[in-house]
Design an enzyme around this catalytic site. Structure first.
Site, PDB file in Angstrom:
ATOM      1  N   LEU A 166      -6.278   4.347  -1.028  1.00 48.70           N
ATOM      2  CA  LEU A 166      -7.473   3.624  -1.242  1.00 48.70           C
ATOM      3  C   LEU A 166      -7.360   2.334  -0.455  1.00 48.70           C
ATOM      4  O   LEU A 166      -6.219   1.718  -0.015  1.00 48.70           O
ATOM      5  CB  LEU A 166      -7.545   3.431  -2.795  1.00 48.70           C
ATOM      6  CG  LEU A 166      -7.762   4.504  -3.768  1.00 48.70           C
ATOM      7  CD1 LEU A 166      -7.349   4.083  -5.024  1.00 48.70           C
ATOM      8  CD2 LEU A 166      -9.179   4.897  -3.548  1.00 48.70           C
ATOM      9  N   SER A 167      -8.605   1.571  -0.375  1.00 46.80           N
ATOM     10  CA  SER A 167      -8.689   0.267   0.181  1.00 46.80           C
ATOM     11  C   SER A 167      -7.645  -0.707  -0.797  1.00 46.80           C
ATOM     12  O   SER A 167      -7.474  -0.599  -1.935  1.00 46.80           O
ATOM     13  CB  SER A 167      -9.933  -0.258   0.067  1.00 46.80           C
ATOM     14  OG  SER A 167      -9.981  -1.758   0.566  1.00 46.80           O
ATOM     15  N   ALA A 168      -6.814  -1.424  -0.263  1.00 46.87           N
ATOM     16  CA  ALA A 168      -5.905  -2.450  -0.701  1.00 46.87           C
ATOM     17  C   ALA A 168      -4.526  -1.613  -1.218  1.00 46.87           C
ATOM     18  O   ALA A 168      -3.988  -2.267  -2.015  1.00 46.87           O
ATOM     19  CB  ALA A 168      -6.649  -3.299  -1.809  1.00 46.87           C
ATOM     20  N   SER A 169      -4.511  -0.478  -0.908  1.00 48.41           N
ATOM     21  CA  SER A 169      -3.122   0.404  -1.331  1.00 48.41           C
ATOM     22  C   SER A 169      -1.962  -0.169  -0.497  1.00 48.41           C
ATOM     23  O   SER A 169      -0.866  -0.127  -0.791  1.00 48.41           O
ATOM     24  CB  SER A 169      -3.294   1.938  -1.224  1.00 48.41           C
ATOM     25  OG  SER A 169      -3.627   2.312   0.174  1.00 48.41           O
ATOM     26  N   SER A 196      -9.620   7.641   4.972  1.00 46.27           N
ATOM     27  CA  SER A 196      -9.716   9.115   5.262  1.00 46.27           C
ATOM     28  C   SER A 196      -9.631   9.708   3.741  1.00 46.27           C
ATOM     29  O   SER A 196      -8.818  10.567   3.451  1.00 46.27           O
ATOM     30  CB  SER A 196      -8.486   9.556   6.081  1.00 46.27           C
ATOM     31  OG  SER A 196      -7.310   9.179   5.735  1.00 46.27           O
TER      32      SER A 196
END
Length: 201
Positions: free
Chosen positions: A33-36, A106
């Site tokens: 995820l974004s910010a993972s 992705s």
């Protein structure tokens, strides 16, 4: 695809390149995820490998959209094309015996499978790394304020909120960034590369 073209193989083989560089090319595919923590880990890993005098290069999702993929949006078709293009680019880097580090959300399993298949067909190693953090954690981090905008409806088709993220089922490496430091994440990936013989220290 054009039909009046012929692939022209070079005279330098991958083993020959690898013997000079003292490493094997490999694509390290960071997904999450974004910010993972994908980009942060990718930057730290690239720097660490270069300090080990290894040929490494980072391909970042946002950066690629400033150039190669600037014509693509975030609808399903564009997301898939985004990953198809970077899959081909990473394959070229890895064929050159580079340790290619990609940091892309992705979100779709089928696109990640395509990336792997391209490498497998070319006899090139592909290592999927699931950069895992729960949704509530990445929403708390939210360094770009994107989750807040997505929750407010200002961003459409945002992964994890209004668009799906399909969790990897069998990644080579699984790193939970809410439990693992950046330093430990880099160590985990590096040890894997050494264990598999991709780099020699």
């Amino acid at each position: 695809m054009a039909t009046n073209i012929t692939f022209h193989p070079g005279s330098v083989t991958s083993p020959e390149r690898g013997s000079f560089l003292n490493q094997r090319g490999v694509t390290i595919w960071l997904t999450g995820l974004s910010a993972s923590g994908k980009s942060t880990i990718a930057c730290a890993l690239e720097q660490h490998l270069l300090h080990l005098q290894k040929f490494a290069y980072r391909l970042d999702g946002d950066n690629i959209r400033f150039g190669l993929n600037k014509d693509l949006g975030f609808d399903d078709r564009s997301r898939s094309e985004n990953i198809r293009r970077i899959s081909e680019v990473s394959k070229l880097f890895t064929d050159a015996s580079c340790i290619t580090i990609t940091a892309f959300i992705s979100p779709y399993q089928v696109d990640r499978a395509l990336a792997r298949e391209l490498h497998v067909k070319a006899s090139l190693p592909f290592v999927e790394v699931f950069i895992d953090a729960p949704l509530h954690v990445v929403e708390q981090r939210d360094p770009k304020g994107l989750y807040k905008k997505a929750r407010a409806g200002e961003i459409k088709e945002f992964t994890g909120i209004s668009a799906p993220y399909e969790t990897p089922t069998a990644p080579e490496i699984h790193i939970k960034t809410h439990e693992t430091s950046i330093e430990d994440a880099v160590r985990i990936v590096t040890e894997y590369l050494i264990e598999k013989g991709y780099i020699i220290i």
